[in-house]
Design an enzyme around this catalytic site. Structure first.
Site, PDB file in Angstrom:
ATOM      1  N   ARG A 102      69.965   6.899  40.359  1.00 22.63           N
ATOM      2  CA  ARG A 102      71.145   5.570  40.960  1.00 22.63           C
ATOM      3  C   ARG A 102      71.265   4.859  39.758  1.00 22.63           C
ATOM      4  O   ARG A 102      70.562   4.433  39.063  1.00 22.63           O
ATOM      5  CB  ARG A 102      70.448   5.064  42.028  1.00 22.63           C
ATOM      6  CG  ARG A 102      69.183   4.236  42.038  1.00 22.63           C
ATOM      7  CD  ARG A 102      68.752   3.819  43.357  1.00 22.63           C
ATOM      8  NE  ARG A 102      69.484   2.554  43.727  1.00 22.63           N
ATOM      9  CZ  ARG A 102      69.202   1.358  43.339  1.00 22.63           C
ATOM     10  NH1 ARG A 102      68.155   1.296  42.529  1.00 22.63           N
ATOM     11  NH2 ARG A 102      69.950   0.442  43.885  1.00 22.63           N
ATOM     12  N   LEU A 103      72.596   4.115  39.958  1.00 24.39           N
ATOM     13  CA  LEU A 103      72.955   2.805  39.348  1.00 24.39           C
ATOM     14  C   LEU A 103      73.363   1.856  40.340  1.00 24.39           C
ATOM     15  O   LEU A 103      74.169   2.192  41.308  1.00 24.39           O
ATOM     16  CB  LEU A 103      73.846   3.251  38.274  1.00 24.39           C
ATOM     17  CG  LEU A 103      73.759   3.937  36.980  1.00 24.39           C
ATOM     18  CD1 LEU A 103      74.795   4.337  36.131  1.00 24.39           C
ATOM     19  CD2 LEU A 103      72.692   3.077  36.343  1.00 24.39           C
ATOM     20  N   ASP A 104      73.096   0.770  39.994  1.00 25.14           N
ATOM     21  CA  ASP A 104      73.368  -0.405  41.178  1.00 25.14           C
ATOM     22  C   ASP A 104      74.983  -0.672  41.065  1.00 25.14           C
ATOM     23  O   ASP A 104      75.372  -0.198  40.022  1.00 25.14           O
ATOM     24  CB  ASP A 104      72.768  -1.556  40.776  1.00 25.14           C
ATOM     25  CG  ASP A 104      71.190  -1.626  41.049  1.00 25.14           C
ATOM     26  OD1 ASP A 104      70.752  -0.528  41.807  1.00 25.14           O
ATOM     27  OD2 ASP A 104      70.460  -2.467  40.426  1.00 25.14           O
ATOM     28  N   MET A 105      75.327  -1.273  42.155  1.00 24.69           N
ATOM     29  CA  MET A 105      76.800  -1.391  42.213  1.00 24.69           C
ATOM     30  C   MET A 105      77.389  -2.207  40.957  1.00 24.69           C
ATOM     31  O   MET A 105      78.649  -1.826  40.594  1.00 24.69           O
ATOM     32  CB  MET A 105      77.084  -2.321  43.501  1.00 24.69           C
ATOM     33  CG  MET A 105      78.630  -2.157  43.807  1.00 24.69           C
ATOM     34  SD  MET A 105      78.945  -3.028  45.485  1.00 24.69           S
ATOM     35  CE  MET A 105      78.313  -4.927  45.045  1.00 24.69           C
ATOM     36  N   SER A 200      66.219  -4.715  39.195  1.00 24.02           N
ATOM     37  CA  SER A 200      67.193  -3.926  39.706  1.00 24.02           C
ATOM     38  C   SER A 200      67.670  -2.592  39.277  1.00 24.02           C
ATOM     39  O   SER A 200      68.574  -1.877  39.672  1.00 24.02           O
ATOM     40  CB  SER A 200      68.366  -4.932  40.351  1.00 24.02           C
ATOM     41  OG  SER A 200      68.988  -5.518  39.232  1.00 24.02           O
TER      42      SER A 200
END
Length: 202
Positions: A102-105, A200
């Site tokens: 995943r990559l954060d928003m 994060s």
């Protein structure tokens, strides 16, 4: 050849392995008319495997997509808050694919999508120690932050493997850092020796 049911369901492009486990636990999967149990193996050439009463399709051809995820998209297949998802950007690829990691928003960069469950496991499982590099722009007293970023951190009482941190460009109060990790943790903060540091990007 016998395989674990969650692997067969994932290979058929119906769900990720983790999602397939929840389907099995919910009683949605049967093998030869009997509700399946977690950890069960079956042979798709010999056994009748049904999900919600429908037979598994033959495994779809593997598809691999390298996506440059832009900012403003969450890495999920659907979002209950109505935010834009990275899955929308690959929805027309012709098969059901899943993000690898995943990559954060607010992050952008390379994000892989595939329906190859074996490759996903190879890339994500901590035992394989696949490294991930993030380039992070920081502001403020970044010189003082370097020992913190390179030091010992804990998450929920578990020690994390220290990151490799390299200064790519450094100014008076701004810098571009390369941070290399191979442990991905879904958490907002990790705890280091001197206090909380944003974690994060895992």
């Amino acid at each position: 050849m016998e395989e674990r049911l969650q692997k067969l369901i994932s290979a058929a492009g119906l769900a990720s392995r983790r999602q397939a486990e929840t389907y099995i636990q919910a009683g949605r999967v049967t093998v030869n008319g009997v509700p399946a149990v977690l950890g069960q193996r079956a042979d798709p050439e010999r056994d009748e495997i049904l999900l919600d009463g429908a037979p598994l399709a033959r495994p779809a051809a593997h598809r691999y997509i390298m996506l440059h995820k832009p900012r403003g998209y969450v890495t999920t297949l659907s979002d209950e808050r109505g935010r834009r998802t990275a899955a929308e950007l690959v929805a027309d690829c012709g098969v059901r694919v899943y993000p690898v990691g995943r990559l954060d928003m607010d992050s952008e960069g390379l994000l892989l999508f595939t329906n190859d469950g074996a490759l996903t496991h190879q890339l994500l499982h901590p035992s394989h120690q696949v490294e991930k590099e993030y380039q992070v722009r920081v502001q403020g007293n970044w010189h003082a932050a370097l020992p913190v970023l390179r030091g010992r951190m804990e998450l929920d009482g578990v020690a994390l493997v220290p990151a490799r941190v390299k200064v790519l460009r450094g100014g008076t109060d701004t810098a571009l850092l390369s941070i290399v990790i191979h442990e991905g943790k879904t958490a907002r903060f990790a705890v280091c020796a001197t206090g909380p540091v944003c974690a994060s990007c895992g």
